[in-house]
Design a protein around this motif. Sequence first.
Motif, PDB file in Angstrom:
ATOM      1  N   TYR A 211      33.463  53.163  39.280  1.00  0.00           N
ATOM      2  CA  TYR A 211      34.639  53.756  39.914  1.00  0.00           C
ATOM      3  C   TYR A 211      34.323  55.208  40.266  1.00  0.00           C
ATOM      4  O   TYR A 211      33.591  55.894  39.550  1.00  0.00           O
ATOM      5  CB  TYR A 211      35.840  53.697  38.956  1.00  0.00           C
ATOM      6  CG  TYR A 211      37.120  54.257  39.533  1.00  0.00           C
ATOM      7  CD1 TYR A 211      37.873  53.528  40.449  1.00  0.00           C
ATOM      8  CD2 TYR A 211      37.568  55.524  39.170  1.00  0.00           C
ATOM      9  CE1 TYR A 211      39.050  54.033  40.979  1.00  0.00           C
ATOM     10  CE2 TYR A 211      38.749  56.047  39.696  1.00  0.00           C
ATOM     11  CZ  TYR A 211      39.491  55.297  40.601  1.00  0.00           C
ATOM     12  OH  TYR A 211      40.647  55.800  41.131  1.00  0.00           O
ATOM     13  N   SER A 212      34.882  55.657  41.385  1.00  0.00           N
ATOM     14  CA  SER A 212      34.692  57.041  41.797  1.00  0.00           C
ATOM     15  C   SER A 212      36.017  57.782  41.632  1.00  0.00           C
ATOM     16  O   SER A 212      36.973  57.552  42.377  1.00  0.00           O
ATOM     17  CB  SER A 212      34.231  57.113  43.255  1.00  0.00           C
ATOM     18  OG  SER A 212      34.037  58.464  43.639  1.00  0.00           O
ATOM     19  N   THR A 214      38.485  60.794  41.920  1.00  0.00           N
ATOM     20  CA  THR A 214      38.738  61.996  42.722  1.00  0.00           C
ATOM     21  C   THR A 214      39.787  62.895  42.057  1.00  0.00           C
ATOM     22  O   THR A 214      40.208  63.901  42.638  1.00  0.00           O
ATOM     23  CB  THR A 214      39.231  61.610  44.119  1.00  0.00           C
ATOM     24  OG1 THR A 214      40.460  60.872  44.011  1.00  0.00           O
ATOM     25  CG2 THR A 214      38.196  60.748  44.844  1.00  0.00           C
ATOM     26  N   GLY A 233      34.291  61.991  39.125  1.00  0.00           N
ATOM     27  CA  GLY A 233      33.255  61.490  40.018  1.00  0.00           C
ATOM     28  C   GLY A 233      32.897  60.046  39.724  1.00  0.00           C
ATOM     29  O   GLY A 233      33.706  59.266  39.212  1.00  0.00           O
ATOM     30  N   ASP A 234      31.656  59.665  40.044  1.00  0.00           N
ATOM     31  CA  ASP A 234      31.218  58.287  39.821  1.00  0.00           C
ATOM     32  C   ASP A 234      31.052  58.025  38.329  1.00  0.00           C
ATOM     33  O   ASP A 234      30.402  58.809  37.624  1.00  0.00           O
ATOM     34  CB  ASP A 234      29.890  58.028  40.531  1.00  0.00           C
ATOM     35  CG  ASP A 234      30.018  58.097  42.047  1.00  0.00           C
ATOM     36  OD1 ASP A 234      31.144  57.885  42.544  1.00  0.00           O
ATOM     37  OD2 ASP A 234      29.009  58.365  42.723  1.00  0.00           O
ATOM     38  N   SER A 248      40.756  55.807  36.682  1.00  0.00           N
ATOM     39  CA  SER A 248      39.945  54.606  36.513  1.00  0.00           C
ATOM     40  C   SER A 248      40.721  53.524  35.770  1.00  0.00           C
ATOM     41  O   SER A 248      40.696  52.350  36.148  1.00  0.00           O
ATOM     42  CB  SER A 248      38.649  54.930  35.762  1.00  0.00           C
ATOM     43  OG  SER A 248      37.860  53.773  35.613  1.00  0.00           O
TER      44      SER A 248
END
Length: 446
Positions: A211-212, A214, A233-234, A248
Amino acid sequence: MMGYIAYFNVVRGTEVVRSPYNARQDSFADRITRGKILDKNGHVLAQTVTSEDGSETREYPYGNMFAHVVGYMDQGKTGIESLANFDLLTSNAFFLEKIKNEFQDKKNMGDSVVTTLDAELQEAAYDALGSYKGAVVVMEPSTGKILAMVSKPDFDPAGVAENWEYLSTDEENSALLNRATQGQYAPGSTFKIVTALEYMRENAGYDSYGYSCTGEITVADTTIRCYNGNVHGDESFRDSLAYSCNTSFCNIGLSLDIAAFRDTAKELLFDSKLPCDLPYSKSEFRLKEGASDGERMMTAMGQGQTQVSPYHLALVTSAIANGGTLMKPYLIDSVVNDNGAEIRKNKPEKYKDLMTSAEAAQLKDYMTSVAEYGTASVLSGQSYTAAGKTGTAEYSSDEEKDHSWFVGMSNVDNPELVISIIIESSDGTASAVNMAKQVFDAYYYQ
């Protein structure tokens, strides 16, 4: 009728006589001096002192420290004073001594109850919580022994009668409430353990999740942000738990089957009877079929309408620490007579499996990451290893008002302690994981 009478005398008779609700037990006090309540190492937690004029006073050497778990015996009985009332008012003294006392019209000394509580660990938990409202529960996961149970605000158990009017009407502090077992709170991010377990059950390839982040997620009219505006972030599934990434877990929550999620929560004792000898509140999982996306996201990250007690989260964490098996929690280790001879001893007993051993091992591994590099990294680099989950639970529409949570374990390969802590209204000024470290440090370094 004769069959029932026989059954009652053989099977139910002792249970009824020993019940704390049997008022006839108090008549034993006419001929027996109430016995002591001791910690696991023999420290006196409660005792009856007889004055020269024959009057008796119940004393609590540790003052407020054990108020809720040991309890009081004025204005009714609570805590262990209630649980062990029969034993404390029963004398198994040597029979010749009993005959002598009865001949001299003296009271016999009641038996003493040896608890599972550790006075030093209780003191460490009590001191760690300081002046904050909240609760701490410490357990031994391999046996179910409750080693410490603190609730604040507290009270002086010796002064309950004289302060009863204030204690029973002070709604602001509710000092008589045992927040450890009866408090109901939003679990915050500690609930992500439950969400993670459900995702693992629904997705065989859970470890490949990505998941990225933001910093926020918006679905329909609901926007949820990561704590303190963090942008992660990732991240992997492991990182999502380690960093406690709200967005996430909202993403994960949207993918879950609600009925299956409810079943998993039920297996973890939500909306269920808890194994508990003290009065307690049931935890609630309220997500239902047809719930909105906003409700699904909030529930997955531990907000929404889910309610839980610190004690319940200690049980879930104990099961994870103990390979999926929850041992039946208990407070009374043994009963001894006035000379220290053992009359009865309780033994560890399995309650039930809350998850498979493989699931418990994976969750423990993920929770280790939380301590190694995630939101509980204050626990890394110690002589002991640790695993756990932090949590921040909003209790007001004001986003700056929150409770602080931590659940975890020490000595991860062979867990020795499980701890559950909530700090009410911490509002960013106090951290439950820092308090957990104080308790762990007291256990391992002192």
